[in-house]
Design a protein around this motif. Structure first.
Motif, PDB file in Angstrom:
ATOM      1  N   THR A  40      28.503  -6.245  78.431  1.00  0.00           N
ATOM      2  CA  THR A  40      29.363  -6.048  77.262  1.00  0.00           C
ATOM      3  C   THR A  40      29.604  -7.387  76.576  1.00  0.00           C
ATOM      4  O   THR A  40      29.757  -8.417  77.244  1.00  0.00           O
ATOM      5  CB  THR A  40      30.709  -5.436  77.680  1.00  0.00           C
ATOM      6  N   ASP A  42      32.302  -8.937  73.826  1.00  0.00           N
ATOM      7  CA  ASP A  42      33.498  -8.722  73.023  1.00  0.00           C
ATOM      8  C   ASP A  42      34.048 -10.063  72.563  1.00  0.00           C
ATOM      9  O   ASP A  42      33.519 -11.119  72.894  1.00  0.00           O
ATOM     10  CB  ASP A  42      34.555  -7.900  73.774  1.00  0.00           C
ATOM     11  N   ARG A 233      33.591  -5.307  69.866  1.00  0.00           N
ATOM     12  CA  ARG A 233      33.106  -4.979  71.204  1.00  0.00           C
ATOM     13  C   ARG A 233      31.763  -4.270  71.088  1.00  0.00           C
ATOM     14  O   ARG A 233      31.635  -3.306  70.317  1.00  0.00           O
ATOM     15  CB  ARG A 233      34.114  -4.103  71.946  1.00  0.00           C
ATOM     16  N   GLU A 235      28.754  -2.647  73.642  1.00  0.00           N
ATOM     17  CA  GLU A 235      28.583  -2.257  75.032  1.00  0.00           C
ATOM     18  C   GLU A 235      27.143  -1.861  75.347  1.00  0.00           C
ATOM     19  O   GLU A 235      26.315  -1.655  74.447  1.00  0.00           O
ATOM     20  CB  GLU A 235      29.520  -1.096  75.374  1.00  0.00           C
ATOM     21  N   ASN A 236      26.869  -1.738  76.655  1.00  0.00           N
ATOM     22  CA  ASN A 236      25.602  -1.242  77.178  1.00  0.00           C
ATOM     23  C   ASN A 236      24.416  -2.072  76.690  1.00  0.00           C
ATOM     24  O   ASN A 236      23.390  -1.547  76.259  1.00  0.00           O
ATOM     25  CB  ASN A 236      25.414   0.233  76.811  1.00  0.00           C
ATOM     26  N   THR A 266      30.905  -9.031  81.385  1.00  0.00           N
ATOM     27  CA  THR A 266      31.453  -9.095  80.025  1.00  0.00           C
ATOM     28  C   THR A 266      31.409 -10.532  79.535  1.00  0.00           C
ATOM     29  O   THR A 266      31.900 -11.442  80.221  1.00  0.00           O
ATOM     30  CB  THR A 266      32.900  -8.578  79.984  1.00  0.00           C
TER      31      THR A 266
END
Length: 310
Positions: A40, A42, A233, A235-236, A266
Motif C-alpha cells: 500500500t 499512502d 491511498r 492499495e494492492n 505500507t
C-alpha cells in the motif's frame, strides 16, 4: 475503424493542456494478474507557500449571468477556487500516480462522468484510462460550449475542438430555485486517444470561462486523487520499485520520486507542492462601478441561491 469528424470531436471530450511526457514512462500494454502480497502507498500532499486567491469572473461579462449567478459572491462575481487547502496545509485535487506498473489489479471499468451543473464542471479533476471513454453531460437549462486544448513545449498550444453541449430541456425553465432532480440530457461519449508524451487534459466552456475541468489519462490503475485533507491511498500494488508522480493543474510541474513497495507493507510519503508566486492570473474581483450590475442599464438579479461564495 476510421472515425468521422463528429466522432473525432466526441473522441476528445477533454483535451491536453499540460505536458508530462518527461515525467512518465511510455505507454504500454497492461496485464491484469492476481497480485500476491501486494503493498500500500499512502500519504499526504500539501501546498508550500501562500494560498493563491481564487480567480474572479464578472458574471455580467458572460452569457446567462442570472442562472450562473446561482453560485456567486452576492456582488455579481463567480469565484473559481483552483486551490483548496485544509487548515493543516493538505491540498485537495492533486493526482498521485505510479509509473512503471506493467501488471497488477484490474482497472475500474466504469466510464468517468463530467457534469455541467450550475455552470460548473464537476468533478474538477478526472482520471480516465488511456484509450477508454469519458462522458460529458449538461444538467443546465443553458447552452455550454466545450473547448479542448493541447500543448507541448515544442509545438505550443493548439485548439483540438470546439463543440456545443446542448441545454437540458428536462430542466424546469425559468425557475432559479429549481433543483437538478431530472435525468441527464444527451451526452457526449467517446474514447480518448493521446498523442505521444501527452498525459493531461483541459476542458473549458467557451461561453462561461469560469467553467473548467482537468483530466489525466493513465496506463495503469495505480492512482489516487487527494481528498479534502490532502490524503491519498493506493492499495494492492505489486511489490517493486516505481516512480511516484504527484501533480496539480495549477502548482507547476509537480514532483517525482522513486519509491519501493514492500510485500504486505505500507509506504508513506509526504509531498509538498510549491504554490505559484506573483500575479498568476488577470481574473480578479474588483470593486469597480464600470463593471457593476448597474452598468447594463437594466435590472439584473444575480442571487447566489445555490452557494454564496466568500
Amino acid at each position: 475503424m476510421k472515425l468521422n469528424t463528429t466522432q473525432k470531436v466526441h473522441t476528445l471530450a477533454v483535451a491536453a493542456l499540460m505536458w508530462l511526457g518527461h515525467m512518465v514512462s511510455p505507454a504500454g500494454a497492461y496485464d491484469v494478474i492476481d497480485v500476491q502480497h501486494g503493498g500500500t502507498l499512502d500519504g499526504t500532499v500539501t501546498l508550500a507557500g501562500a494560498i493563491p486567491e481564487p480567480k474572479g469572473f464578472n458574471l455580467i461579462t458572460f452569457p446567462d449571468p442570472t442562472y450562473c449567478g446561482r453560485i456567486s459572491n452576492g456582488k455579481g462575481w463567480r469565484l473559481l477556487r483552483d486551490f483548496i487547502v485544509a487548515p493543516a496545509g493538505g491540498l485537495k485535487n492533486a493526482i498521485v500516480t505510479l509509473e512503471g506498473a506493467e501488471s497488477g489489479k484490474p482497472f475500474d471499468m466504469s466510464v468517468p462522468l463530467i457534469e455541467a451543473r450550475d455552470c460548473m464542471f464537476q468533478p474538477w479533476i478526472t482520471i480516465v484510462r488511456n484509450g477508454h471513454a469519458v462522458e460529458v453531460v449538461n444538467m443546465d437549462p443553458v447552452m455550454h460550449d466545450i473547448q479542448g486544448y493541447e500543448t507541448s513545449p515544442e509545438a505550443g498550444a493548439r485548439v483540438l475542438f470546439n463543440t456545443p453541449l446542448i441545454l437540458n430541456h428536462q430542466h424546469q425553465r425559468g425557475n432559479m430555485r429549481a433543483v437538478h432532480n431530472h435525468a441527464p440530457g444527451k451526452s457526449l461519449v467517446g474514447p480518448i486517444y493521446l498523442n505521444k508524451g501527452r498525459r493531461t487534459f483541459y476542458m473549458q466552456c467557451g461561453f462561461h470561462a469560469y467553467m473548467e475541468s482537468w483530466a489525466m489519462a493513465v496506463n495503469n490503475p495505480y492512482y489516487a486523487v487527494t481528498d479534502e485533507q490532502g490524503a491519498f491511498r493506493i492499495e494492492n500494488i505489486p511489490p517493486g520499485t516505481y516512480q511516484m508522480v504527484v501533480w496539480h493543474p495549477q502548482a507547476g510541474p509537480g514532483a517525482t520520486r522513486t519509491i519501493t513497495i514492500s510485500p504486505d507493507g505500507t509506504t508513506t510519503e509526504q509531498v509538498a507542492l510549491q504554490a505559484p508566486k506573483g500575479n498568476r492570473t488577470s481574473y480578479k474581483v474588483m470593486d469597480n462601478p464600470r463593471f457593476g450590475l448597474e452598468s447594463l442599464g437594466h435590472p439584473v438579479e444575480i442571487e447566489p441561491l445555490v452557494e454564496h461564495q466568500h
